[in-house]
Design an enzyme around this catalytic site. Structure first.
Site, short mmCIF file in Angstrom:
data_model
loop_
_atom_site.label_atom_id
_atom_site.label_comp_id
_atom_site.label_asym_id
_atom_site.label_seq_id
_atom_site.Cartn_x
_atom_site.Cartn_y
_atom_site.Cartn_z
N SER A 16 63.19 -13.53 2.06
CA SER A 16 64.26 -14.93 2.87
C SER A 16 64.74 -15.15 4.35
O SER A 16 64.38 -16.91 4.51
CB SER A 16 66.08 -14.48 2.27
OG SER A 16 66.14 -14.47 1.26
N LYS A 63 76.83 -8.53 -3.53
CA LYS A 63 77.34 -9.87 -3.91
C LYS A 63 78.79 -10.03 -4.72
O LYS A 63 79.76 -11.30 -3.99
CB LYS A 63 76.52 -10.26 -5.55
CG LYS A 63 75.07 -11.03 -4.32
CD LYS A 63 74.48 -11.21 -5.89
CE LYS A 63 72.43 -11.39 -4.80
NZ LYS A 63 72.17 -12.27 -6.32
N ASN A 84 76.26 -15.22 -3.44
CA ASN A 84 75.41 -14.77 -3.12
C ASN A 84 74.90 -15.86 -1.54
O ASN A 84 73.83 -15.55 -0.74
CB ASN A 84 73.40 -14.81 -3.22
CG ASN A 84 73.46 -16.31 -3.85
OD1 ASN A 84 74.12 -17.12 -4.18
ND2 ASN A 84 71.79 -16.82 -4.37
N ASP A 99 71.94 -18.88 -7.42
CA ASP A 99 71.38 -18.28 -8.41
C ASP A 99 70.85 -18.58 -9.63
O ASP A 99 70.23 -18.72 -10.12
CB ASP A 99 71.45 -16.54 -8.81
CG ASP A 99 71.22 -15.45 -7.39
OD1 ASP A 99 70.58 -15.57 -6.94
OD2 ASP A 99 72.25 -14.84 -7.05
N GLY A 120 68.23 -7.91 -21.11
CA GLY A 120 69.01 -7.33 -19.75
C GLY A 120 70.57 -7.95 -19.33
O GLY A 120 70.42 -8.31 -19.61
N GLY A 122 72.84 -7.51 -16.73
CA GLY A 122 73.23 -7.17 -14.82
C GLY A 122 73.83 -8.21 -14.39
O GLY A 122 73.79 -9.30 -15.27
P1 NDP Z 1 72.00 -4.68 -12.57
O1 NDP Z 1 71.14 -3.97 -11.67
O2 NDP Z 1 72.66 -5.76 -12.78
O3 NDP Z 1 71.19 -4.89 -14.03
C1 NDP Z 1 70.00 -4.06 -14.77
C2 NDP Z 1 69.90 -4.52 -16.13
O4 NDP Z 1 68.46 -3.76 -16.07
C3 NDP Z 1 70.74 -3.95 -16.60
O5 NDP Z 1 71.47 -4.15 -18.29
C4 NDP Z 1 70.04 -2.60 -17.27
O6 NDP Z 1 70.32 -1.87 -18.47
C5 NDP Z 1 68.66 -3.21 -17.80
N1 NDP Z 1 67.85 -2.01 -16.75
C6 NDP Z 1 67.04 -1.02 -16.16
N2 NDP Z 1 65.92 -0.36 -16.37
C7 NDP Z 1 65.56 -0.10 -17.54
C8 NDP Z 1 64.82 -0.07 -18.73
N3 NDP Z 1 64.12 0.82 -17.89
N4 NDP Z 1 64.47 -0.34 -19.06
C9 NDP Z 1 65.36 -2.14 -19.84
N5 NDP Z 1 66.88 -2.05 -20.04
C10 NDP Z 1 66.55 -1.66 -18.41
O7 NDP Z 1 70.11 -5.87 -11.88
P2 NDP Z 1 70.27 -6.97 -11.49
O8 NDP Z 1 71.04 -8.36 -12.55
O9 NDP Z 1 71.25 -7.45 -10.38
O10 NDP Z 1 68.70 -7.80 -11.12
C11 NDP Z 1 68.11 -7.67 -12.21
C12 NDP Z 1 66.11 -8.15 -11.68
O11 NDP Z 1 66.44 -9.24 -11.51
C13 NDP Z 1 65.76 -7.30 -10.98
O12 NDP Z 1 64.30 -6.88 -10.73
C14 NDP Z 1 66.06 -8.12 -9.54
O13 NDP Z 1 64.95 -8.24 -9.05
C15 NDP Z 1 65.66 -9.44 -10.27
N6 NDP Z 1 66.08 -11.01 -9.57
C16 NDP Z 1 65.44 -11.85 -9.08
C17 NDP Z 1 65.79 -12.75 -8.21
C18 NDP Z 1 64.97 -13.92 -8.16
O14 NDP Z 1 65.83 -14.60 -7.34
N7 NDP Z 1 64.25 -14.13 -8.53
C19 NDP Z 1 67.53 -13.36 -8.08
C20 NDP Z 1 68.38 -11.77 -8.56
C21 NDP Z 1 67.50 -10.73 -8.95
P3 NDP Z 1 71.55 -1.02 -18.56
O15 NDP Z 1 72.77 -2.11 -18.43
O16 NDP Z 1 71.84 -0.46 -19.45
O17 NDP Z 1 71.54 -0.32 -17.50
#
Ligand code: NDP
Length: 280
Positions: A16, A63, A84, A99, A120, A122
């Site tokens: 950023s 966030k 954000n 986002d 996913g 999250g």
């Molecule tokens: P969170 O920690 O909030 O959520 C992570 C999610 O991934 C959950 O649903 C989790 O499952 C799942 N997960 C984690 N590991 C595994 C695995 N090995 N197999 C299957 N599912 C898995 O993360 P965020 O939502 O904040 O971020 C998600 C991704 O998005 C990240 O990689 C982040 O870097 C990317 N991102 C990119 C942005 C961009 O501008 N390009 C902006 C924000 C994020 P469970 O619920 O079961 O734990």
């Protein structure tokens, strides 16, 4: 001089500052954008004020803390439940979520999307869900575990319930040939998990991905800067793919314009920020 920063932990990987400082430089503005490693989200407001910032971006894991300290929220932030971008106006904290729109602008270029599958559930999925629903794109969510949030998805699946819905037994998936069984519901498959970020994991079992990818057209991964195992598999199935860099730049463009009351053209800011990215 205007002072901006991004808060997060970890924060040293954040590009950023590079994006924003390039836009500041090219637009000849009297401003500076730094990065702040915050230990505790409860100190966000105090640190922001102590540093005399005019505005800031907030990344993981703060966030929700940012959401809580805002006096005013835009529609996206309110619906998604996370902020954000914070802009200080008349001593009040205004909170935004860029986002969601940043993601949507990135996938628009793919072409027509009638239905998507998000892998996913999250924070990023919350933002994606909000903007897909707002724009009338139908979508399902597939996550490895159950979640209690309301994602506005048509269906929320775990691996087991997903297989059950398509008449398959999750425990016997290895015995089903993905050559013969293809799921045709989705145009776009999105990786919104952190699988592939620091490891070589797929975001769902390969047997499931091999059934859904062949009939899909597009694959998007929120992770940027590498070809994740998910994107590699999608390419193998001949899908058009995109990583998360454009989503990241788009959210930065929108945030920058919020810092300056939408004074500049998005296209111009975007052009400058892409130049910064090319410096990598
Ligand atoms: P969170 O920690 O909030 O959520 C992570 C999610 O991934 C959950 O649903 C989790 O499952 C799942 N997960 C984690 N590991 C595994 C695995 N090995 N197999 C299957 N599912 C898995 O993360 P965020 O939502 O904040 O971020 C998600 C991704 O998005 C990240 O990689 C982040 O870097 C990317 N991102 C990119 C942005 C961009 O501008 N390009 C902006 C924000 C994020 P469970 O619920 O079961 O734990």
């Amino acid at each position: 001089m205007q002072k901006f920063a991004v808060f997060g932990n970890p924060i040293d990987h954040s590009i950023s500052p590079k994006l924003h400082n390039m836009a500041i430089l090219k637009l000849n503005l009297d401003a500076f954008y730094g990065r702040i490693l915050l230990q505790n989200g409860e100190n966000l407001k105090e640190t922001f004020l102590k540093l005399g910032l005019n505005a800031a971006n907030i990344t993981l894991p703060f966030k929700l803390d940012a959401f809580k300290i805002c006096d005013f929220l835009d529609e996206a932030a309110k619906n998604i439940g996370s902020v954000n971008t914070i802009v200080l106006k008349d001593k009040k904290f205004h909170g935004y979520n860029t986002d969601a729109l940043g993601f949507y602008k990135a996938i628009l270029e793919f072409g027509e999307i009638k239905k998507a599958l998000i892998l996913g559930a999250g924070g990023t999925t919350m933002a994606m869900s909000y903007i897909l629903a707002k724009n009338g794109v139908k979508f399902d969510i597939l996550n490895r575990s159950e979640k209690s949030q309301n994602f506005k998805a048509e269906n929320f699946y775990t691996y087991e319930s997903f297989c059950e819905n398509f008449g398959l037994n999750f425990k016997n998936l290895d015995k089903i040939s993905s050559q013969n069984f293809k799921i045709s519901d989705y145009d776009l498959i999105i990786n919104s998990t952190s699988a592939g970020l620091k490891d070589e994991n797929l975001p769902a079992p390969k047997e499931i991905l091999d059934m859904i990818l062949p009939n899909a057209k597009f694959a998007f991964d929120a992770i940027y800067g590498k070809i994740t195992p998910f994107l590699a598999l999608a390419k193998k199935h001949n899908l058009k793919t995109k990583d998360g860099l454009e989503m990241l730049v788009n959210q930065a463009v929108l945030a920058f314009n919020l810092f300056y009351d939408n004074k500049f053209s998005e296209a111009e800011i975007s052009k400058f920020m892409h130049e910064a990215e090319n410096l990598k």
